[in-house]
Design a protein around this motif. Structure first.
Motif, short mmCIF file in Angstrom:
data_model
loop_
_atom_site.label_atom_id
_atom_site.label_comp_id
_atom_site.label_asym_id
_atom_site.label_seq_id
_atom_site.Cartn_x
_atom_site.Cartn_y
_atom_site.Cartn_z
N SER A 153 0.85 -1.18 0.00
CA SER A 153 0.00 0.00 0.00
C SER A 153 0.89 1.23 0.00
O SER A 153 2.07 1.16 0.34
N LEU A 188 4.86 2.60 -3.56
CA LEU A 188 3.96 1.45 -3.51
C LEU A 188 4.52 0.30 -4.33
O LEU A 188 5.39 0.47 -5.18
N GLU A 216 -5.72 4.22 -3.99
CA GLU A 216 -4.31 4.23 -4.37
C GLU A 216 -4.07 5.18 -5.53
O GLU A 216 -3.12 5.97 -5.51
#
Length: 340
Positions: free
Chosen positions: A34, A50, A182
């Protein structure tokens, strides 16, 4: 549309690096599952690290010149209000929903399929967001490591990851929401992500599922051997949320090829037809009704068909809408008077 004219490679990369200051590339350090926040920059953006399908990605400043490949990535950015960052799109699976049509029409189309690297680089992108890992290849838009070496960041929809440990098993709406968050973090628009997620959750909460058990075949494509929704991908996720039982839900895959004899044996209550320009719902119906075996299926005899546009059938911002539409169509079939 004509392919853009090739520009010199060295000035292209230098301009991108100087103007945008974006670093999004593979590194020796392993990424995280994440986004990892670093020190915040002025304006509210926080640099992000990430692990995307096994490729470490670092974004030090919000991408400014993005090329999207596949409808799911294009529509994700449109839904987050980021159309001003998109300098080109490619590989559209169908028309975008009406609410995004004007924004989409203002964006140049690079290619009907995966763009070649020459066409991609001519747009001077600092970031490429793709719906499938296979969109990045040496004979296509370029592999991820090669693009990173040119200062171009890359991102693949996590739902499409195929490597062990990365492929969602099964895909869920939590995974879709994670991608929304994200992607929003890469551009510093996390508040928009939460608004979008809240709206999608409301759509799902309002879905009325069938009163009784209802089996369904998810018919994606194919004539000699139908390509159908299996048990761990977007079709299964959508059917579950609509209250339908996938007749091939026991197959541990996202989609799979089966034999018509297996379809006949399953005899689904409803057939979900994926409508694509290259394999329309009408052409599927014609095939089902002309084949002596499938013409005797309960769903075919009673014309219990529902349709869903192809672009809404892969993990993305249109899945909640697809659930609601399928549930409404099934309810309409259930409420319709019996023929004869």
């Amino acid at each position: 549309m004509p392919r853009p004219t090739r520009r010199p490679l060295v000035p292209l990369v230098a301009a991108a690096a100087l103007a945008l200051g974006l670093s999004a590339c593979a590194s020796d350090a392993s990424g995280t599952s994440s986004p990892t926040a670093a020190a915040s920059q002025p304006g509210g953006f926080t640099p992000v690290d990430l692990d995307n399908c096994g490729t470490p990605v670092t974004v030090d400043a919000p991408p400014e010149r993005v090329v999207t490949v596949k409808s799911t990535s294009t529509e994700m950015l449109l839904a987050l209000g980021l159309e001003d960052r998109v300098v080109g799109t490619a590989f559209a699976d169908g028309p975008v929903p009406e609410q995004w049509a004007d924004a989409y029409d203002a964006i140049p189309v690079v290619s009907d399929k995966v763009p070649g690297q020459e066409a991609l680089l001519a747009l001077e992108p600092d970031f490429v967001y793709a719906g499938w890992e296979s969109n990045f290849s040496a004979d296509g838009a370029g592999d991820r490591a090669g693009l990173a070496a040119l200062g171009i960041g890359t991102y693949v929809s996590p739902a499409a990851c195929k490597e062990e440990g990365y492929q969602p098993d099964p895909l869920t709406f939590d995974v879709v929401e994670d991608e929304i968050r994200e992607v929003a973090s890469l551009f510093g628009v996390q508040d928009r992500a939460e608004e979008l997620i809240a709206a999608q959750r409301e759509t799902l909460a309002d879905v009325e599922q069938p009163a009784g058990p209802t089996t369904a075949l998810w018919y994606s494509s194919g004539t000699d051997s139908p390509y159908v929704g299996a048990g761990i991908g977007a079709p299964q996720m959508i059917l579950d949320a609509a209250g339908l039982t996938n007749v091939f839900g026991d197959v541990h895959d996202t989609w799979t090829s089966v034999g018509w004899e297996q379809v006949v044996a399953a005899d689904p209550d409803v057939i979900v037809l994926v409508d694509a320009s290259w394999n329309t719902a009408d052409s599927k119906i014609a095939l089902l009704e002309s084949n002596p075996a499938t013409s005797q299926l309960t769903a075919v005899r009673e014309k219990r068909y529902v349709t869903v546009p192809f672009a809404a059938t892969e993990a993305g911002v249109r899945n909640a809408e697809a659930v609601a539409s399928i549930a409404e169509q099934v309810a309409a079939l259930d409420d319709a008077p019996a023929e004869g």
